[in-house]
Design a protein around this motif. Structure first.
Motif, PDB file in Angstrom:
ATOM      1  N   GLY A  93     -26.679  14.138   0.007  1.00 12.42           N
ATOM      2  CA  GLY A  93     -26.458  13.046   0.962  1.00 12.42           C
ATOM      3  C   GLY A  93     -25.439  12.069   0.407  1.00 12.42           C
ATOM      4  O   GLY A  93     -24.895  12.270  -0.683  1.00 12.42           O
ATOM      5  N   LEU A  94     -25.198  10.974   1.146  1.00  7.55           N
ATOM      6  CA  LEU A  94     -24.157   9.995   0.776  1.00  7.55           C
ATOM      7  C   LEU A  94     -24.198   9.576  -0.691  1.00  7.55           C
ATOM      8  O   LEU A  94     -23.169   9.495  -1.352  1.00  7.55           O
ATOM      9  CB  LEU A  94     -24.334   8.731   1.610  1.00  7.55           C
ATOM     10  CG  LEU A  94     -23.678   8.679   2.982  1.00  7.55           C
ATOM     11  CD1 LEU A  94     -23.883   7.306   3.583  1.00  7.55           C
ATOM     12  CD2 LEU A  94     -22.194   9.000   2.888  1.00  7.55           C
ATOM     13  N   LEU A  95     -25.391   9.325  -1.198  1.00  7.46           N
ATOM     14  CA  LEU A  95     -25.502   8.764  -2.549  1.00  7.46           C
ATOM     15  C   LEU A  95     -25.015   9.736  -3.622  1.00  7.46           C
ATOM     16  O   LEU A  95     -24.456   9.322  -4.641  1.00  7.46           O
ATOM     17  CB  LEU A  95     -26.976   8.409  -2.816  1.00  7.46           C
ATOM     18  CG  LEU A  95     -27.287   7.627  -4.077  1.00  7.46           C
ATOM     19  CD1 LEU A  95     -26.818   6.193  -3.932  1.00  7.46           C
ATOM     20  CD2 LEU A  95     -28.800   7.628  -4.346  1.00  7.46           C
ATOM     21  N   THR A  96     -25.227  11.024  -3.406  1.00 10.12           N
ATOM     22  CA  THR A  96     -24.915  12.011  -4.447  1.00 10.12           C
ATOM     23  C   THR A  96     -23.623  12.776  -4.147  1.00 10.12           C
ATOM     24  O   THR A  96     -23.153  13.541  -4.976  1.00 10.12           O
ATOM     25  CB  THR A  96     -26.065  13.037  -4.562  1.00 10.12           C
ATOM     26  OG1 THR A  96     -26.423  13.477  -3.246  1.00 10.12           O
ATOM     27  CG2 THR A  96     -27.284  12.425  -5.216  1.00 10.12           C
ATOM     28  N   TRP A 342     -29.957  -0.956 -11.713  1.00 12.01           N
ATOM     29  CA  TRP A 342     -29.602  -1.731 -12.912  1.00 12.01           C
ATOM     30  C   TRP A 342     -28.402  -1.121 -13.642  1.00 12.01           C
ATOM     31  O   TRP A 342     -27.769  -1.775 -14.467  1.00 12.01           O
ATOM     32  CB  TRP A 342     -30.807  -1.846 -13.845  1.00 12.01           C
ATOM     33  CG  TRP A 342     -31.338  -0.529 -14.301  1.00 12.01           C
ATOM     34  CD1 TRP A 342     -32.119   0.315 -13.590  1.00 12.01           C
ATOM     35  CD2 TRP A 342     -31.108   0.097 -15.557  1.00 12.01           C
ATOM     36  NE1 TRP A 342     -32.390   1.433 -14.323  1.00 12.01           N
ATOM     37  CE2 TRP A 342     -31.788   1.327 -15.535  1.00 12.01           C
ATOM     38  CE3 TRP A 342     -30.407  -0.269 -16.711  1.00 12.01           C
ATOM     39  CZ2 TRP A 342     -31.774   2.204 -16.625  1.00 12.01           C
ATOM     40  CZ3 TRP A 342     -30.390   0.600 -17.787  1.00 12.01           C
ATOM     41  CH2 TRP A 342     -31.065   1.818 -17.736  1.00 12.01           C
ATOM     42  N   MET A 343     -28.089   0.126 -13.342  1.00 14.96           N
ATOM     43  CA  MET A 343     -26.947   0.807 -13.972  1.00 14.96           C
ATOM     44  C   MET A 343     -26.263   1.674 -12.918  1.00 14.96           C
ATOM     45  O   MET A 343     -26.935   2.327 -12.130  1.00 14.96           O
ATOM     46  CB  MET A 343     -27.476   1.690 -15.104  1.00 14.96           C
ATOM     47  CG  MET A 343     -26.440   2.358 -15.934  1.00 14.96           C
ATOM     48  SD  MET A 343     -25.787   1.243 -17.174  1.00 14.96           S
ATOM     49  CE  MET A 343     -26.795   1.656 -18.596  1.00 14.96           C
ATOM     50  N   VAL A 344     -24.928   1.662 -12.929  1.00 13.93           N
ATOM     51  CA  VAL A 344     -24.168   2.509 -12.006  1.00 13.93           C
ATOM     52  C   VAL A 344     -23.219   3.335 -12.860  1.00 13.93           C
ATOM     53  O   VAL A 344     -22.645   2.815 -13.822  1.00 13.93           O
ATOM     54  CB  VAL A 344     -23.382   1.623 -11.006  1.00 13.93           C
ATOM     55  CG1 VAL A 344     -22.318   2.426 -10.269  1.00 13.93           C
ATOM     56  CG2 VAL A 344     -24.320   0.977  -9.997  1.00 13.93           C
ATOM     57  N   ASP A 345     -23.072   4.625 -12.539  1.00 15.15           N
ATOM     58  CA  ASP A 345     -22.208   5.446 -13.401  1.00 15.15           C
ATOM     59  C   ASP A 345     -21.010   6.006 -12.647  1.00 15.15           C
ATOM     60  O   ASP A 345     -21.040   6.165 -11.432  1.00 15.15           O
ATOM     61  CB  ASP A 345     -23.020   6.573 -14.046  1.00 15.15           C
ATOM     62  CG  ASP A 345     -23.592   7.510 -13.000  1.00 15.15           C
ATOM     63  OD1 ASP A 345     -22.994   7.651 -11.926  1.00 15.15           O
ATOM     64  OD2 ASP A 345     -24.653   8.099 -13.244  1.00 15.15           O
ATOM     65  N   ARG A 346     -19.947   6.250 -13.394  1.00 17.55           N
ATOM     66  CA  ARG A 346     -18.740   6.861 -12.837  1.00 17.55           C
ATOM     67  C   ARG A 346     -18.060   7.659 -13.939  1.00 17.55           C
ATOM     68  O   ARG A 346     -18.212   7.352 -15.132  1.00 17.55           O
ATOM     69  CB  ARG A 346     -17.744   5.801 -12.350  1.00 17.55           C
ATOM     70  CG  ARG A 346     -18.136   5.045 -11.122  1.00 17.55           C
ATOM     71  CD  ARG A 346     -18.170   5.911  -9.862  1.00 17.55           C
ATOM     72  NE  ARG A 346     -18.353   5.104  -8.678  1.00 17.55           N
ATOM     73  CZ  ARG A 346     -19.531   4.719  -8.199  1.00 17.55           C
ATOM     74  NH1 ARG A 346     -20.649   5.072  -8.805  1.00 17.55           N
ATOM     75  NH2 ARG A 346     -19.593   3.995  -7.103  1.00 17.55           N
ATOM     76  N   ALA A 404     -23.307  -7.792  -8.675  1.00 17.38           N
ATOM     77  CA  ALA A 404     -23.026  -6.612  -7.847  1.00 17.38           C
ATOM     78  C   ALA A 404     -24.300  -5.783  -7.628  1.00 17.38           C
ATOM     79  O   ALA A 404     -24.326  -4.597  -7.927  1.00 17.38           O
ATOM     80  CB  ALA A 404     -21.945  -5.760  -8.500  1.00 17.38           C
ATOM     81  N   PRO A 405     -25.360  -6.395  -7.082  1.00 15.82           N
ATOM     82  CA  PRO A 405     -26.612  -5.628  -6.939  1.00 15.82           C
ATOM     83  C   PRO A 405     -26.467  -4.447  -5.987  1.00 15.82           C
ATOM     84  O   PRO A 405     -27.231  -3.493  -6.072  1.00 15.82           O
ATOM     85  CB  PRO A 405     -27.600  -6.659  -6.388  1.00 15.82           C
ATOM     86  CG  PRO A 405     -26.766  -7.705  -5.753  1.00 15.82           C
ATOM     87  CD  PRO A 405     -25.488  -7.756  -6.528  1.00 15.82           C
ATOM     88  N   LEU A 412     -19.899   0.693  -1.686  1.00 16.00           N
ATOM     89  CA  LEU A 412     -20.906  -0.374  -1.557  1.00 16.00           C
ATOM     90  C   LEU A 412     -22.102   0.183  -0.778  1.00 16.00           C
ATOM     91  O   LEU A 412     -21.924   0.955   0.171  1.00 16.00           O
ATOM     92  CB  LEU A 412     -20.284  -1.534  -0.765  1.00 16.00           C
ATOM     93  CG  LEU A 412     -21.168  -2.744  -0.526  1.00 16.00           C
ATOM     94  CD1 LEU A 412     -21.264  -3.573  -1.809  1.00 16.00           C
ATOM     95  CD2 LEU A 412     -20.598  -3.618   0.594  1.00 16.00           C
ATOM     96  N   CYS A 413     -23.293  -0.240  -1.190  1.00 17.17           N
ATOM     97  CA  CYS A 413     -24.518   0.245  -0.540  1.00 17.17           C
ATOM     98  C   CYS A 413     -24.396   0.171   0.987  1.00 17.17           C
ATOM     99  O   CYS A 413     -24.156  -0.903   1.544  1.00 17.17           O
ATOM    100  CB  CYS A 413     -25.689  -0.627  -0.988  1.00 17.17           C
ATOM    101  SG  CYS A 413     -27.217  -0.249  -0.116  1.00 17.17           S
TER     102      CYS A 413
END
Ligand code: HEM
Length: 466
Positions: A93-96, A342-346, A404-405, A412-413
């Motif tokens: 889905g969108l998130l992955t 709490w963590m975002v990866d790229r 940037a929650p 962006l969410c």
């Protein structure tokens, strides 16, 4: 909001020695926050370390670099293998998803989350909040005016009902909803364990951990898939379909070829909405209740504003929310202190450069939102709960990407408006009925960062009828 002052990064970046990462990996798996904060204090805002002792990553709490990755040069940064690995459990889905496929899906789904659409869901949210609070009001009345409740369990149940009903209307039984929620939670917890302690994977294979959790995924998909199939079958019947997010997914047509989504993709997107829209809001609300119970004057601020707006005696409508801003500020400040994501990866898709720092293709970034939100350079007295930081005049001075929650840039969410509306409504309704109290002698709550930042265990929240 002003951009962050560009910081010249040390070249090469400071590196936490691999042996140290490995030695600390058990502590890191238990609770990474103190470990990460300690290395940032020692080495600076951007550094290299080895996750689980093996995977090299650049950890940052630099707002400028965060903005560079998420927004300014976002085309060069994809989700990492951590997020992609998650798709084994929750689909694509969108998130992955990533790249052209992601963009096509985002364009298709975005209209379903526009303000007006969220406004249409506010009534449903209010109904579910009222259903959740009614037994507590009765319980408090029977108990001489007050009662206690396990806060995280209450918020998890409520937010799951809100997202599940927003996506699937209300055709799941209570037992099915509880099972769905438990499946989503258990699958996520397992995935986090496999990432934090990769050296335990062979053991997980041997003891059947992977097989067991694949079975849970199959059960989850069968539950949702069965529901979607029933909805499709009913589409031909005379009654109009429900106006929910699933129907939006089923009705959407791609701009390029006018076709609907494949059934498998509808299932993936619906599942991602449940996963992304459940624990995040539950955790943010739980932390917010925790903070308000421990800071009664901040409850009074919200009630005073509400009384001044003449909205003290009934649930607010969606259009009333802009006049009840102090509740929103409290939500924002709770997410600063306890960012659910709490963590975002790229990962860098090609060589890049930022402030003279060479970023080779393949560099893995761990953008530490929790660290950004607690950095005293951008937040005076960062550990204090001060919703007024987000009042309009003060908010103008906040540094871009120091907060940037919901992430940033094109990824962006998608559920931001939904989540903010939901959280504002929930807290306003709770505060309309109850004074929140912190039970004497209850210890402070410990943070447990899994995929989302949740409280370790649960805690009792005192509710005194107003
Ligand atoms: C307090 C509540 C929430 C928080 C803090 C939150 C946070 C985030 C963050 C940080 C991202 C970006 C991740 C990244 O860039 O790697 C994200 C993406 C996403 N969120 Fe949320 N979220 C919340 C609620 C929701 C809700 C309620 C929904 C669904 C109704 C939702 C659906 C999604 C989806 C589908 C994505 C992926 C978007 C894309 O990549 O195009 N979220 N969220």
């Amino acid at each position: 909001m002003p951009d962050a002052e560009p910081v010249t990064l040390p070249k090469p970046l400071p590196r936490v020695p691999r042996w140290q990462s490995l030695r600390r990996s058990v502590a890191l798996a238990g609770n990474p926050l103190p470990e990460l904060n300690a290395v940032l204090e020692k080495y600076g805002d951007t550094l290299e370390l080895f996750i689980g002792g093996f995977v090299k990553s650049v950890l940052t709490r630099d707002p400028g670099l965060t903005q560079h990755i998420l927004q300014k040069n976002h085309r060069n940064y994809a989700k990492s293998s951590f997020t992609r690995g998650f798709s084994r459990y929750v689909g694509h889905g969108l998130l992955t998803n990533d790249g052209a496929d992601w963009l096509r899906q985002r364009r298709l789904i975005q209209p379903g989350f526009h303000r007006q659409r969220v406004a249409g869901l506010a009534g449903l949210m209010q109904r579910l909040v009222a259903d959740a609070l009614a037994p507590l009001r009765a319980q408090a009345a029977a108990g001489g005016g007050s009662t206690t409740v396990a806060a995280h369990a209450l918020m998890t149940r409520l937010t799951f009902r809100i997202i599940a009903s927003s996506v699937f209307s209300s055709d799941f039984s209570d037992a099915e909803l509880d099972r769905l929620s438990a499946l989503v939670t258990e699958i996520q917890a397992f995935y986090v364990r496999t990432i934090r302690q990769p050296y335990l994977r062979p053991w997980q294979w041997l003891r059947g951990g992977f097989r067991y959790h694949d079975g849970l995924v199959a059960e989850l998909r069968a539950l949702l898939g069965g529901y979607i199939a029933r909805r499709r079958a009913a589409e031909t019947a005379a009654a109009p379909p429900p106006d929910d997010l699933l129907q939006m997914l089923l009705d959407a047509r791609y701009e390029d070829d006018g076709q609907p989504m494949r059934p498998e993709q509808v299932l993936d997107e619906a599942l991602i909405l449940l996963v992304a829209g459940h624990e995040t809001s539950a955790n943010a609300l739980t932390w917010l209740l925790y903070l308000l119970a421990r800071h009664p004057p901040e409850q009074a601020v919200i009630r005073t504003e509400r009384a001044a707006a003449g909205l003290a005696s009934a649930p607010p409508a969606f259009d009333d929310l802009p006049r009840l801003n102090t509740a929103l500020h409290a939500v924002q400040e709770a997410m600063r202190l306890y960012p659910p994501a709490w963590m975002v990866d790229r990962v860098a898709l090609a060589d890049d450069e930022y402030q003279g720092l060479r970023i080779p293709k393949g560099t893995l970034f761990s953008i530490y939102l929790h660290g950004l939100h607690h950095d005293a350079k951008y937040w005076p007295d960062p550990e204090d709960f001060r919703p007024a930081r987000f009042a309009p005049e003060a908010a103008k001075l906040l540094t871009l990407y120091a907060y940037a929650p919901f992430g940033g840039g094109p990824r962006l969410c998608i559920g931001m408006q939904f989540a903010l509306t939901e959280m504002q409504l929930v807290v306003l309704e709770i505060l309309r009925h109850f004074e929140l109290e912190w039970p004497a002698g209850q210890p402070a709550v410990i943070q447990q960062p899994l995929i989302t930042l949740r409280p370790k265990g649960d805690f009792e929240l005192g509710l005194r009828l107003l």
